[in-house]
Scaffold this motif. Structure first.
Motif, PDB file in Angstrom:
ATOM      1  N   ASP A 195       3.786 -10.667  -1.839  1.00 43.73           N
ATOM      2  CA  ASP A 195       3.976 -11.854  -1.009  1.00 43.73           C
ATOM      3  C   ASP A 195       3.458 -11.577   0.397  1.00 43.73           C
ATOM      4  O   ASP A 195       3.746 -10.537   0.989  1.00 43.73           O
ATOM      5  N   ARG A 196       2.680 -12.516   0.947  1.00 45.37           N
ATOM      6  CA  ARG A 196       2.088 -12.304   2.273  1.00 45.37           C
ATOM      7  C   ARG A 196       3.146 -12.072   3.343  1.00 45.37           C
ATOM      8  O   ARG A 196       2.887 -11.429   4.367  1.00 45.37           O
ATOM      9  N   ARG A 197       4.391 -12.526   3.131  1.00 46.44           N
ATOM     10  CA  ARG A 197       5.440 -12.326   4.130  1.00 46.44           C
ATOM     11  C   ARG A 197       5.792 -10.850   4.308  1.00 46.44           C
ATOM     12  O   ARG A 197       6.227 -10.435   5.384  1.00 46.44           O
ATOM     13  N   VAL A 198       5.595 -10.042   3.259  1.00 45.14           N
ATOM     14  CA  VAL A 198       5.902  -8.607   3.365  1.00 45.14           C
ATOM     15  C   VAL A 198       4.994  -7.954   4.388  1.00 45.14           C
ATOM     16  O   VAL A 198       5.446  -7.218   5.265  1.00 45.14           O
ATOM     17  N   ARG A 199       3.702  -8.228   4.289  1.00 46.51           N
ATOM     18  CA  ARG A 199       2.782  -7.629   5.256  1.00 46.51           C
ATOM     19  C   ARG A 199       3.064  -8.109   6.671  1.00 46.51           C
ATOM     20  O   ARG A 199       2.926  -7.365   7.638  1.00 46.51           O
ATOM     21  N   GLU A 200       3.476  -9.341   6.778  1.00 48.76           N
ATOM     22  CA  GLU A 200       3.774  -9.887   8.105  1.00 48.76           C
ATOM     23  C   GLU A 200       5.017  -9.246   8.719  1.00 48.76           C
ATOM     24  O   GLU A 200       5.123  -9.131   9.945  1.00 48.76           O
ATOM     25  N   LEU A 201       5.935  -8.784   7.861  1.00 49.97           N
ATOM     26  CA  LEU A 201       7.183  -8.192   8.356  1.00 49.97           C
ATOM     27  C   LEU A 201       7.066  -6.691   8.633  1.00 49.97           C
ATOM     28  O   LEU A 201       7.789  -6.150   9.464  1.00 49.97           O
ATOM     29  N   LEU A 202       6.165  -5.998   7.917  1.00 48.33           N
ATOM     30  CA  LEU A 202       6.047  -4.555   8.090  1.00 48.33           C
ATOM     31  C   LEU A 202       5.419  -4.211   9.439  1.00 48.33           C
ATOM     32  O   LEU A 202       4.627  -4.964   9.984  1.00 48.33           O
ATOM     33  N   SER A 203       5.792  -3.033   9.951  1.00 44.05           N
ATOM     34  CA  SER A 203       5.313  -2.615  11.261  1.00 44.05           C
ATOM     35  C   SER A 203       3.821  -2.269  11.203  1.00 44.05           C
ATOM     36  O   SER A 203       3.329  -1.772  10.181  1.00 44.05           O
ATOM     37  N   PRO A 204       3.089  -2.491  12.275  1.00 49.16           N
ATOM     38  CA  PRO A 204       1.665  -2.135  12.317  1.00 49.16           C
ATOM     39  C   PRO A 204       1.429  -0.651  12.027  1.00 49.16           C
ATOM     40  O   PRO A 204       0.432  -0.299  11.390  1.00 49.16           O
ATOM     41  N   LYS A 205       2.321   0.223  12.486  1.00 50.62           N
ATOM     42  CA  LYS A 205       2.156   1.659  12.239  1.00 50.62           C
ATOM     43  C   LYS A 205       2.250   1.978  10.750  1.00 50.62           C
ATOM     44  O   LYS A 205       1.499   2.807  10.236  1.00 50.62           O
ATOM     45  N   LEU A 206       3.172   1.319  10.035  1.00 50.08           N
ATOM     46  CA  LEU A 206       3.294   1.555   8.604  1.00 50.08           C
ATOM     47  C   LEU A 206       2.101   0.960   7.864  1.00 50.08           C
ATOM     48  O   LEU A 206       1.582   1.569   6.925  1.00 50.08           O
ATOM     49  N   LEU A 207       1.638  -0.201   8.266  1.00 48.75           N
ATOM     50  CA  LEU A 207       0.466  -0.810   7.635  1.00 48.75           C
ATOM     51  C   LEU A 207      -0.770   0.082   7.807  1.00 48.75           C
ATOM     52  O   LEU A 207      -1.607   0.174   6.908  1.00 48.75           O
ATOM     53  N   LYS A 208      -0.855   0.761   8.928  1.00 47.48           N
ATOM     54  CA  LYS A 208      -1.974   1.672   9.156  1.00 47.48           C
ATOM     55  C   LYS A 208      -1.914   2.848   8.188  1.00 47.48           C
ATOM     56  O   LYS A 208      -2.936   3.313   7.677  1.00 47.48           O
ATOM     57  N   VAL A 209      -0.692   3.324   7.889  1.00 47.74           N
ATOM     58  CA  VAL A 209      -0.510   4.407   6.921  1.00 47.74           C
ATOM     59  C   VAL A 209      -0.959   3.952   5.527  1.00 47.74           C
ATOM     60  O   VAL A 209      -1.568   4.706   4.769  1.00 47.74           O
ATOM     61  N   PHE A 210      -0.671   2.703   5.196  1.00 48.95           N
ATOM     62  CA  PHE A 210      -0.994   2.163   3.878  1.00 48.95           C
ATOM     63  C   PHE A 210      -2.453   1.707   3.742  1.00 48.95           C
ATOM     64  O   PHE A 210      -2.933   1.517   2.633  1.00 48.95           O
ATOM     65  N   ALA A 211      -3.157   1.528   4.832  1.00 54.34           N
ATOM     66  CA  ALA A 211      -4.400   0.750   4.849  1.00 54.34           C
ATOM     67  C   ALA A 211      -5.427   1.166   3.809  1.00 54.34           C
ATOM     68  O   ALA A 211      -6.119   0.321   3.245  1.00 54.34           O
ATOM     69  N   ASP A 212      -5.545   2.463   3.525  1.00 57.03           N
ATOM     70  CA  ASP A 212      -6.595   2.927   2.626  1.00 57.03           C
ATOM     71  C   ASP A 212      -6.372   2.527   1.169  1.00 57.03           C
ATOM     72  O   ASP A 212      -7.306   2.531   0.381  1.00 57.03           O
ATOM     73  N   GLU A 213      -5.119   2.219   0.796  1.00 57.02           N
ATOM     74  CA  GLU A 213      -4.837   2.040  -0.617  1.00 57.02           C
ATOM     75  C   GLU A 213      -4.234   0.708  -1.017  1.00 57.02           C
ATOM     76  O   GLU A 213      -4.441   0.253  -2.138  1.00 57.02           O
ATOM     77  N   VAL A 214      -3.468   0.077  -0.154  1.00 56.18           N
ATOM     78  CA  VAL A 214      -2.666  -1.028  -0.651  1.00 56.18           C
ATOM     79  C   VAL A 214      -3.276  -2.406  -0.486  1.00 56.18           C
ATOM     80  O   VAL A 214      -2.810  -3.345  -1.103  1.00 56.18           O
ATOM     81  N   PHE A 215      -4.318  -2.532   0.305  1.00 52.67           N
ATOM     82  CA  PHE A 215      -4.876  -3.859   0.497  1.00 52.67           C
ATOM     83  C   PHE A 215      -6.029  -4.091  -0.491  1.00 52.67           C
ATOM     84  O   PHE A 215      -7.184  -3.814  -0.211  1.00 52.67           O
TER      85      PHE A 215
END
Length: 260
Positions: A195-215
Motif C-alpha cells: 500500500d502506498r501509505r506504507v512508504r509515505e509513513l516510513l522514515s526517509p532514512k529507512l527508505l534509503k536503506v531499502f532503496a536497492d531492493e524494495v521498490f
C-alpha cells in the motif's frame, strides 16, 4: 587480566549461581505462565529449557528470576551471558532495546508490563500487562510465539510469520507485515506493505536503506524511486536499522495553529 563481566541482572536469582533450583523454576513457571495460546507453548518451552539445563545441556544459557520492577539499559538475551529463561514478577522497563532470541531459544515471562524503546521478539514472550515501545515492535520468525494480556502500543508494529495473541488492543500509527499472525481482541488498522501509505509513513532514512531492493513493480522490474510502491520489506535490513536505534516512521508534520 580483564575484569570479569558484570552480570546484566545482578540481583536476580540464578541457576548458575545456585540461588535458583530447577524445582523452584518449574514451580515458578507453573505459577506464572498463564498463556493458553498455541496450547501453552510458552510454558512448554520454559519447562523444556529447565529440564535441559538441569541435565547439563545448554550450559551456556542461564535461567533467572527477579521480583519487583526491573529497569535495565538494554536486554539482548542471545548475547553472552545468555539467558534462556527470564521470569520477572513485576514490570520490566528497558531504556533502550529489548531483544529476545530464537537461536538459542529464549523464554520470557513478565507478570507486569514490558516497556522499551524498541522490542524485537523472535522467542517465546508472555506479558501479563501491556507491551509498549516508544519507537518500534517487531514480531519475527515462526518457530516461537507471543501472548500479551494487555495492549500492544507503539508507533510502528511489524509482524513476519510470528504468531502473537493480544488480549487487548493493538494501537499504532502503522501496523504492517503479515496480518494473519497477529490476533487481537480489539480491531486494529493493518496496512499491506504494498500500500502506498506504507512508504509515505516510513522514515526517509529507512527508505534509503531499502532503496536497492524494495521498490519494484509486480513483474520485478525496477521503477521510479519516487513511485510509492513497496514490494516487500527486507526483514533483516529492518532489524539492523532498529538495532541501531533508528526510527522506522517519519516524524509527524507539526500541527499549524490557525490564526485567530
Amino acid at each position: 587480566m580483564a575484569a570479569p563481566k558484570k552480570h546484566p541482572i545482578p540481583k536476580a536469582k540464578r541457576f548458575s549461581a545456585g540461588t535458583l533450583t530447577a524445582e523452584t523454576a518449574l514451580a515458578l513457571v507453573k505459577k506464572h505462565a498463564r498463556g493458553k495460546f498455541a496450547k501453552s507453548s510458552t510454558a512448554r518451552a520454559a519447562k523444556r529449557f529447565i529440564e535441559e539445563r538441569a541435565a547439563g545441556d545448554r550450559a551456556d544459557s542461564d535461567l533467572l528470576h527477579f521480583v519487583g520492577r526491573l529497569t535495565l539499559e538494554e536486554v539482548t538475551l542471545g548475547r553472552r551471558p545468555r539467558i534462556g529463561l527470564l521470569i520477572v514478577e513485576g514490570d520490566l522497563v528497558v531504556k533502550g532495546r529489548y531483544e529476545d532470541s530464537l537461536d538459542p531459544e529464549s523464554v520470557v515471562i513478565v507478570t507486569g508490563s514490558l516497556r522499551a524503546r524498541d522490542v524485537i521478539t523472535r522467542g517465546f514472550l508472555e506479558v501479563h500487562g501491556d507491551l509498549v515501545a516508544s519507537q518500534s515492535i517487531l514480531f519475527l520468525d515462526n518457530d516461537a510465539c507471543g501472548e500479551v494480556f494487555g495492549d500492544v502500543r507503539a508507533p510502528f508494529v511489524y509482524t513476519n510469520q510470528h504468531a502473537v495473541k493480544v488480549h487487548g488492543d493493538v494501537k499504532a500509527r502503522l501496523v504492517t507485515g503479515d496480518d494473519k499472525h497477529i490476533r487481537s481482541a480489539g480491531k486494529h488498522v493493518f496496512i499491506e506493505e504494498t500500500d502506498r501509505r506504507v512508504r509515505e509513513l516510513l522514515s526517509p532514512k529507512l527508505l534509503k536503506v531499502f532503496a536497492d531492493e524494495v521498490f519494484e513493480d509486480e513483474e520485478g522490474e525496477e521503477v521510479d524511486p519516487e513511485d510509492p510502491w513497496i514490494d516487500a520489506i527486507d526483514t533483516e535490513k529492518l532489524t539492523a536499522f532498529i538495532r541501531r536505534g533508528g526510527s522506522a516512521l517519519a516524524q509527524k508534520s507539526p500541527v499549524r495553529r490557525k490564526k485567530k
